[in-house]
Motif scaffolding. Structure first.
Motif, short mmCIF file in Angstrom:
data_model
loop_
_atom_site.label_atom_id
_atom_site.label_comp_id
_atom_site.label_asym_id
_atom_site.label_seq_id
_atom_site.Cartn_x
_atom_site.Cartn_y
_atom_site.Cartn_z
N ASN A 44 0.81 -1.21 0.00
CA ASN A 44 0.00 0.00 0.00
C ASN A 44 0.85 1.27 0.00
N SER A 71 -4.17 -5.37 4.12
CA SER A 71 -5.23 -4.69 3.39
C SER A 71 -6.41 -4.38 4.31
N ARG A 72 -6.75 -5.32 5.18
CA ARG A 72 -7.85 -5.09 6.13
C ARG A 72 -7.47 -3.99 7.12
N PHE A 93 -5.36 -1.56 6.54
CA PHE A 93 -5.35 -0.32 5.76
C PHE A 93 -6.76 0.24 5.62
N ASP A 94 -7.72 -0.60 5.27
CA ASP A 94 -9.11 -0.16 5.11
C ASP A 94 -9.71 0.29 6.44
N ALA A 95 -9.45 -0.48 7.50
CA ALA A 95 -10.02 -0.15 8.81
C ALA A 95 -9.46 1.16 9.36
N SER A 96 -8.24 1.53 8.92
CA SER A 96 -7.60 2.77 9.39
C SER A 96 -7.98 3.98 8.56
N GLY A 97 -8.83 3.77 7.55
CA GLY A 97 -9.28 4.89 6.74
C GLY A 97 -8.38 5.22 5.57
N LYS A 124 -6.86 5.25 1.73
CA LYS A 124 -7.43 5.31 0.39
C LYS A 124 -6.40 4.82 -0.61
N GLU A 125 -6.80 3.91 -1.44
CA GLU A 125 -5.90 3.31 -2.41
C GLU A 125 -5.30 4.36 -3.33
N SER A 165 -1.03 4.74 4.73
CA SER A 165 -0.29 3.93 3.75
C SER A 165 1.14 3.69 4.22
#
Length: 612
Positions: A439, A482-483, A485-489, A491-492, A499
């Protein structure tokens, strides 16, 4: 038709009318008013052109002033040596870097009571030059003699070698183009003719250095003595009965092109005031070199003269003396007489030719001091390690298999009985830079470590099974990251704190897979400690003290996330490592400070607790 000014012409015009101090914005806007720009960032374009202008001084905090404004009425201290007193002169090195604005040979010298200090013609005798002065001459002019016997001699003792050719490529650096060197002409080349210098075979470095110095002195002697114009202080010294240890307080008046000299006997010096001012000047120097371990002496000293109001009243010791007395600083003499203030840890290519006695003494003292620092550091790490272990009261607190809620076969493939690591080749000594972040974009230098590129194998081949296990760990780690990263807010595709945290965790995941053959949730306290205190300082190309602290924070947050996600039972092992983050940062800093050369191996062994 009104002529349009170039940006540099506009800068010169603004400078000519500048009074007092201007902010970055005020100066840039004044320039752009005279020379409008279509640049994307016009203010930055102006400041880039201004950065190395000799007529401007950066005072800090976005403030600028003219160099002559900064020096007007400021004072500095000179303590003549016995040689200078006997010769009735002052070395012009005392006037560096003020000579950029007020060249001594172009200015009037007067005593405080108004008497003129006359200019006389003296002869420069090569036999009177010390080895250090000859060596300094070689260092400052070595670039001119590449390809001559002097250049070959310097190469033979490790100063210039074939591997460094790219650093001296004429096509890349116009400063090394003989056609552009107005200060060096064909007549000068005769002084270093190839036929004049012959070097014996099988000379060691010390003998070769001596021969270079002796032959250079002989060539200078062949050129004869040189006439130089100097201010004659003979009468001034005699009238004031100047003795070694006494001082001259010099006041600068750029507007009048004048230096004013006041005699101060050693008995009348205000030592406590001088000491206090020396501390302020010394701290400014250390602040200036903190990032790059070196800084332009002119920038540092002019900044001091623009900020310290006491320099109008009573000066510190001369700035060169302050550098000389500080065991952690050295003065670098670069090409063309350019001076830099540097950390004693900083090394130049010319150090192989030899350094002055003072620098060598400082370096030996620095190495001994580092030994004490490292021993003290290791004691504190041991204490912190034991204290952390005492806080891990349950099996889950320490991490490992006991901490995983639902262990999965294939995600922990370390063979405890064979004590082997899968997928690792420790024989490779070539540093590889690998993008390890899914990420983020963190670059890691694996050094001795690399993943083996396995050959094609039969389905029943054991290697294929190991490869499958390793890839399974990698894919599983990517899913967890990845989980997180998403849970921490996160953005790809957007570089952010989230990131960067994901990149830190990914780096740790690679370490676990390569060295311990396990997925992220199987990490334990010792693995985290090994990663932060041994692997990261040595293996990561862009390791830094601040990043070491960030990694500890990233891993703590990640393992907290795994607890809330019911992947693991406890994040206590990551919490205690987080509390050791300052020690991890300190270890990176200590490792960066290890000097090259013979002291490195012993200090390395002290720091990492095992032989090289």
């Amino acid at each position: 038709m009104k002529k349009t000014l170039t940006r540099r012409e506009a800068i010169d015009k603004v400078l000519s009318k500048m009074e007092g101090v201007m902010t970055r914005k005020e100066f840039a806007e004044a320039v752009l008013e005279l020379a409008p720009s279509k640049a994307k960032d016009p203010i930055n374009a102006v400041m880039t052109d201004l950065r190395y202008h000799p007529g401007i001084v950066q005072l800090g905090n976005g403030r600028y002033a003219r160099a002559d404004y900064v020096l007007e009425g400021r004072k500095f201290r000179v303590k003549p040596t016995r040689r200078e007193i006997n010769a009735g002169i002052l070395d012009y090195s005392w006037f560096i870097p003020f000579d950029r604005v007020m060249p001594p040979n172009e200015c009037d010298f007067v005593s405080k009571d108004g008497k003129t200090i006359p200019v006389v013609t003296k002869m420069l005798d090569p036999d009177a030059l010390s080895d250090e002065q000859i060596k300094s001459l070689l260092v400052e002019t070595a670039e001119r003699f590449l390809g001559t016997s002097v250049g070959e001699a310097l190469s033979s003792i490790g100063i210039f070698d074939d591997d460094d050719d790219e650093d001296f490529d004429d096509d890349d650096d116009e400063d090394f183009d003989d056609d552009d060197d107005e200060d060096f002409d064909d007549d000068d080349e005769d002084m270093f003719d190839d036929d004049d210098l012959e070097f014996e075979d099988d000379l060691d470095d010390e003998a070769m250095e001596k021969q270079v110095l002796d032959d250079t002195r002989e060539l200078l002697r062949a050129q004869g003595t040189e006439e130089v114009k100097l201010h004659d202080f003979t009468e001034f010294f005699q009238e004031n009965d100047v003795q070694e240890g006494d001082a001259l307080i010099v006041t600068m008046e750029p507007a009048e092109r004048r230096y004013i000299f006041e005699y101060e006997p050693a008995s009348q010096a205000q030592r406590l005031v001088i000491r206090h001012h020396d501390v302020e000047m010394n701290q400014l120097m250390h602040d200036a070199i903190k990032r790059d371990k070196r800084a332009d002496a002119r920038d540092v000293i002019f900044k001091a003269f623009g900020n310290f109001e006491w320099l109008k009243e009573y000066p510190s010791s001369h700035w060169m003396e302050i550098v000389e007395r500080d065991d952690k600083l050295r003065l670098l003499s670069m090409f063309g007489g350019h001076l830099e203030i540097a950390s004693i840890e900083y090394r130049t290519m010319f150090d192989m030719l030899g350094t002055d006695r003072s620098t060598e003494q400082k370096r030996h003292k620095h190495a001994r001091g580092l030994e004490d620092e490292i021993d003290d550091f290791c004691d504190r790490v041991d204490e912190a390690y034991e204290a952390a272990l005492s806080r891990l009261t349950t099996a889950a607190d320490g991490g490992g298999v006991a901490n995983v809620v639902q262990p999965v076969a294939g995600l922990y493939v370390y063979d405890e009985f064979e004590d082997e690591y899968i997928g690792i080749d420790e024989g490779d000594q070539n540093a590889e830079e690998v993008d390890t972040s899914s990420n983020g974009k963190h670059k890691v230098n694996y050094g001795e470590l690399r993943v083996i590129e396995r050959p094609e194998a039969e389905p029943d081949d054991e290697i294929d099974e190991e490869e499958s296990d390793y890839e399974k760990i990698r894919e599983h780690n990517n899913e967890l990251i990845s989980r997180f990263f998403d849970a921490s807010g996160g953005k790809e595709g957007v570089e952010s704190a989230v990131s960067r945290k994901a990149g830190d965790v990914d780096m740790f995941g690679d370490f676990l897979g390569n060295y311990h053959g396990c997925a992220l949730e199987y990490a334990d306290y010792d693995m985290l400690e090994e990663f932060l205190f041994t692997w990261y300082p040595r293996k990561v190309l862009n390791s830094s003290p601040s990043h070491a602290r960030h990694i500890a924070s990233s891993l703590r947050d990640f393992y907290r996330f795994l607890v809330t996600s019911k992947v693991i039972r406890s994040a206590a092992f990551a919490e205690v490592i987080y509390e050791m983050r300052d020690l991890a940062s300190e270890k990176v800093e200590l490792y960066d400070r290890l000097p090259p050369g013979e002291e490195f191996e012993d200090l390395f062994e002290r720091l990492f607790g095992r032989s090289w």
